[in-house]
Design an enzyme around this catalytic site. Structure first.
Site, PDB file in Angstrom:
ATOM      1  N   SER A 170     -18.070  76.307 -33.093  1.00  0.00           N
ATOM      2  CA  SER A 170     -17.744  77.373 -34.014  1.00  0.00           C
ATOM      3  C   SER A 170     -18.397  78.483 -33.715  1.00  0.00           C
ATOM      4  CB  SER A 170     -18.084  77.231 -35.631  1.00  0.00           C
ATOM      5  OG  SER A 170     -19.478  76.293 -36.128  1.00  0.00           O
ATOM      6  N   ASP A 210     -22.518  70.419 -29.941  1.00  0.00           N
ATOM      7  CA  ASP A 210     -21.874  70.505 -29.579  1.00  0.00           C
ATOM      8  C   ASP A 210     -20.877  70.703 -28.763  1.00  0.00           C
ATOM      9  OD1 ASP A 210     -18.991  69.883 -31.048  1.00  0.00           O
ATOM     10  OD2 ASP A 210     -19.118  71.476 -32.370  1.00  0.00           O
ATOM     11  N   LYS A 263     -22.428  66.512 -29.619  1.00  0.00           N
ATOM     12  CA  LYS A 263     -20.784  65.866 -30.703  1.00  0.00           C
ATOM     13  C   LYS A 263     -20.142  66.098 -30.195  1.00  0.00           C
ATOM     14  CE  LYS A 263     -19.565  68.521 -34.524  1.00  0.00           C
ATOM     15  NZ  LYS A 263     -17.902  68.791 -33.463  1.00  0.00           N
ATOM     16  N   GLU A 276     -14.315  65.393 -41.483  1.00  0.00           N
ATOM     17  CA  GLU A 276     -13.746  67.153 -41.582  1.00  0.00           C
ATOM     18  C   GLU A 276     -11.826  67.031 -42.312  1.00  0.00           C
ATOM     19  OE1 GLU A 276     -13.930  69.922 -38.959  1.00  0.00           O
ATOM     20  OE2 GLU A 276     -13.118  71.499 -39.923  1.00  0.00           O
TER      21      GLU A 276
END
Ligand code: KIV
Length: 279
Positions: free
Chosen positions: A44, A82, A111, A181
């Site tokens: 993100s 990530d 992840k 999510e």
């Protein structure tokens, strides 16, 4: 020191797990001080820290810079790197090599998004090689174009069962947890209750074993858009704006720097300068 066992212990004790994102040294220091259960250096950051429209434009090399910064700031936290778009989908070897780079940069785990044969093989290889893996199901931003946009997942019993099946496969392959999510609370509840490993929700309601959100969202620092599931604990954007406006005003009005923020020249030396100037 937190480890993957910490997550499992918290779940077993019915204590919620609190994770947040960090991309830089000073934020990581604060999260470390708050003894947050884990820090995700999320992709993100492509949007939140670098201003891209989505998470596609970030490479493994970019991610390593941010992981190193967070690792320097968070000495006691469990750090999860990530894996960015296309950094693990070409082959298991590519995924394993890139996961290894993240661990060498200071992450304690990685992840990965999704669940297919390739992901399952990769999870197994990572775990066998000593790299803990956190899965990510439901809405998976890296698959946004194939999903067809920012859509709530797991809205029918068939879809919920499919997500649960994927989560169970990830669990069997060795994932220490799975992010869920953007799905209804009861869908996440059902999935959580049918897994041994913890679930970490984002926009998935209160029944998950833990929660994760983007730190810049909850502090009100990132304001391009605010998802429904975000609760703002601060309005950092407005506070920073106010501070910057005050600084500007004080510079213009010659109030800053004052004597307090200045270095003073000895009177004797000042006099010498005056002599020179007047001579
Ligand atoms: O990139 C990210 O920040 C994430 C979320 C789960 C917070 O993947």
């Amino acid at each position: 020191m937190k480890t993957i066992s910490t997550f499992q212990r918290l779940k077993n004790n019915n204590e919620k797990i609190a994770l947040l994102t960090a991309y830089d040294y000073s934020t990581a220091q604060v999260l470390d001080k708050a003894e947050i259960d884990g820090i995700l250096v999320g992709d993100s950051l492509a949007m939140v820290a670098l201003g891209y429209e989505n998470t596609y434009n970030i490479s493994i090399e970019d991610m390593l810079i941010f992981i190193r910064a967070v690792a320097r700031g968070a000495k006691n936290s469990f750090i999860i790197g990530d894996m960015p778009f296309l950094s693990y989908s070409l082959s298991v070897e590519q995924g394993l090599a890139n996961a290894g780079k993240m661990i060498k940069a200071g992450a304690n785990a990685v992840k990965l998004e999704g669940c297919n044969e390739h992901i399952i093989s990769l999870v197994k290889r990572c775990v066998e090689s000593g790299i803990p893996v956190l899965g990510h199901l439901g809405f998976t931003p890296q698959l946004m174009n194939t999903i067809g946009g920012y859509k709530i997942q797991g809205k029918t019993s068939e879809k919920i069962e499919a997500i649960l099946e994927s989560a169970q496969r990830l669990q069997e392959a060795g994932c220490f947890g799975v992010v869920l999510e953007l799905m209804p609370s009861d869908s996440a509840k059902y999935i959580t209750e049918n897994l041994n490993i913890p679930t970490i929700g984002i926009g998935a309601g209160k029944y998950c074993s833990g929660q994760i959100v983007v730190t810049d969202d909850i502090l009100g620092k990132f304001t391009d858009f605010t998802p429904k599931f975000v609760k703002k604990y601060m309005n950092l954007h407005d506070e920073v704006l106010h501070g910057v406006q005050e600084y500007k005003r004080e510079v213009k009005e010659e109030l800053f720097p004052s004597e307090k923020e200045s270095f003073i020249l000895e009177e004797e030396e000042k006099n010498k300068l005056k002599c020179c100037i007047t001579e």
